[in-house]
Design an enzyme around this catalytic site. Structure first.
Site, mmCIF file in Angstrom:
data_model
loop_
_atom_site.group_PDB
_atom_site.id
_atom_site.type_symbol
_atom_site.label_atom_id
_atom_site.label_comp_id
_atom_site.label_asym_id
_atom_site.label_seq_id
_atom_site.Cartn_x
_atom_site.Cartn_y
_atom_site.Cartn_z
ATOM 1 N N SER A 69 28.881 10.765 17.619
ATOM 2 C CA SER A 69 29.551 12.070 17.548
ATOM 3 C C SER A 69 28.604 13.149 17.039
ATOM 4 O O SER A 69 28.716 14.306 17.441
ATOM 5 C CB SER A 69 30.795 11.990 16.663
ATOM 6 O OG SER A 69 30.466 11.609 15.347
ATOM 7 N N GLU A 70 27.654 12.776 16.158
ATOM 8 C CA GLU A 70 26.688 13.756 15.666
ATOM 9 C C GLU A 70 25.330 13.115 15.415
ATOM 10 O O GLU A 70 25.241 11.956 14.971
ATOM 11 C CB GLU A 70 27.148 14.386 14.346
ATOM 12 C CG GLU A 70 27.557 15.831 14.454
ATOM 13 C CD GLU A 70 28.981 15.969 14.928
ATOM 14 O OE1 GLU A 70 29.290 16.997 15.559
ATOM 15 O OE2 GLU A 70 29.773 15.070 14.680
ATOM 16 N N THR A 71 24.280 13.888 15.707
ATOM 17 C CA THR A 71 22.928 13.580 15.252
ATOM 18 C C THR A 71 22.459 14.788 14.451
ATOM 19 O O THR A 71 22.571 15.925 14.912
ATOM 20 C CB THR A 71 21.978 13.305 16.420
ATOM 21 O OG1 THR A 71 22.436 12.141 17.129
ATOM 22 C CG2 THR A 71 20.573 13.036 15.921
ATOM 23 N N THR A 106 26.160 17.483 18.858
ATOM 24 C CA THR A 106 27.036 16.492 19.477
ATOM 25 C C THR A 106 26.510 16.250 20.893
ATOM 26 O O THR A 106 25.667 17.019 21.380
ATOM 27 C CB THR A 106 28.484 16.988 19.569
ATOM 28 O OG1 THR A 106 28.575 17.957 20.627
ATOM 29 C CG2 THR A 106 28.945 17.629 18.261
#
Length: 262
Positions: A43-45, A61
């Site tokens: 969902s996130e980096t 995202t």
């Protein structure tokens, strides 16, 4: 290039919300950050780079860059504190949402985030149809916030992701009163960002906590994200700021093979 995957708002692996974290010495190009994020398919980096006495932090995202993310901020602070610059007094991030401070409180990492100002909206048939159940109230800031009377309505909800894309707001937050050790429960849906359900959404609680504070007159809450993975947030409203605290656990550490990539 080293990458860490951290389960945020979690007491053990396979709980909470996983975020990838990359700490670099120099800023990275936007297209490369976007490509890494799509490859990770989390969902996130989060990408952190030294800036002055603190860090420049950006969140991506699979659908693109966003302006605020709680779990990836917690994960980035955990990585910096544990593996990059251990033993510091606190961490300051410069972000699209301004300066965000993170401090240690025992086993918890506590973040200082801006609270969203909510505006009431009409409960429409379009919203009801997308969620599959009629909310009691609807509010909007960055996201839509739909309120229900019963925790089981939130836990058992099966929204239509395509219909959610047609609603206002970046994400869909749904919440209800909790019971026992939890003051409120919630879930977060982000199909517009390429994430059908966010396992634990820190920025979502910048909507949820101001709502429950106004409703109850309280300022401190133990909140449970009722996704399949689940996660716990320890929250406190202080004026126009929301303090969000949680635990973090390292799941993986790897080397990205980006030789020749620009």
């Amino acid at each position: 290039m080293r990458q860490y995957v951290v389960d945020a708002f979690a007491g053990h692996v396979f709980e909470g919300n996983p975020a990838a974290v990359i700490v670099t010495e120099r800023p990275m190009g936007e297209e490369l950050m976007a490509s890494i994020t799509r490859e990770n398919n989390l969902s996130e980096t989060a990408f952190a780079c030294p800036e002055g006495d603190g860090w420049r932090l950006r969140w991506f995202t699979p659908g693109g860059e966003i302006d605020l993310c709680g779990h990836a901020t917690l994960a980035a602070a955990y990585v910096i504190d544990r593996f990059v610059r251990p033993g510091g007094d606190g961490i300051r991030f410069e972000t699209l949402s301004g300066t965000l401070a993170v401090g240690r409180r025992g086993e918890l990492y506590e973040m200082d985030f801006p609270a969203y100002t909510l505006k009431p909206l009409e409960v429409t048939e379009q919203i009801t149809d997308a969620l599959g159940i009629r909310p009691k109230e609807v509010w909007r800031a960055r996201d839509l916030l739909c309120v229900f009377d019963r925790a089981e309505d939130v836990v058992n909800m099966k929204p239509d992701m395509e219909k959610l894309k047609g609603l206002k707001g970046a994400l869909m937050q749904v919440t209800a009163p909790g019971s026992g050790e939890f003051d409120c429960v919630s879930r977060s849906f982000a199909p517009k960002m390429g994430v059908p359900e966010d396992p634990v959404c820190g920025s979502g609680h910048c909507h949820i906590i101001p709502y429950w504070a106004a409703r109850t007159g309280r300022t401190e809450f133990t909140a449970r994200q009722a996704s399949r993975r689940g996660g716990t947030l320890y929250c406190r409203l202080e004026g126009s700021r929301v303090k969000l605290a949680g635990k973090a656990v390292l799941y993986a550490r790897s080397e990205l093979m980006l030789e020749g990539v620009r």
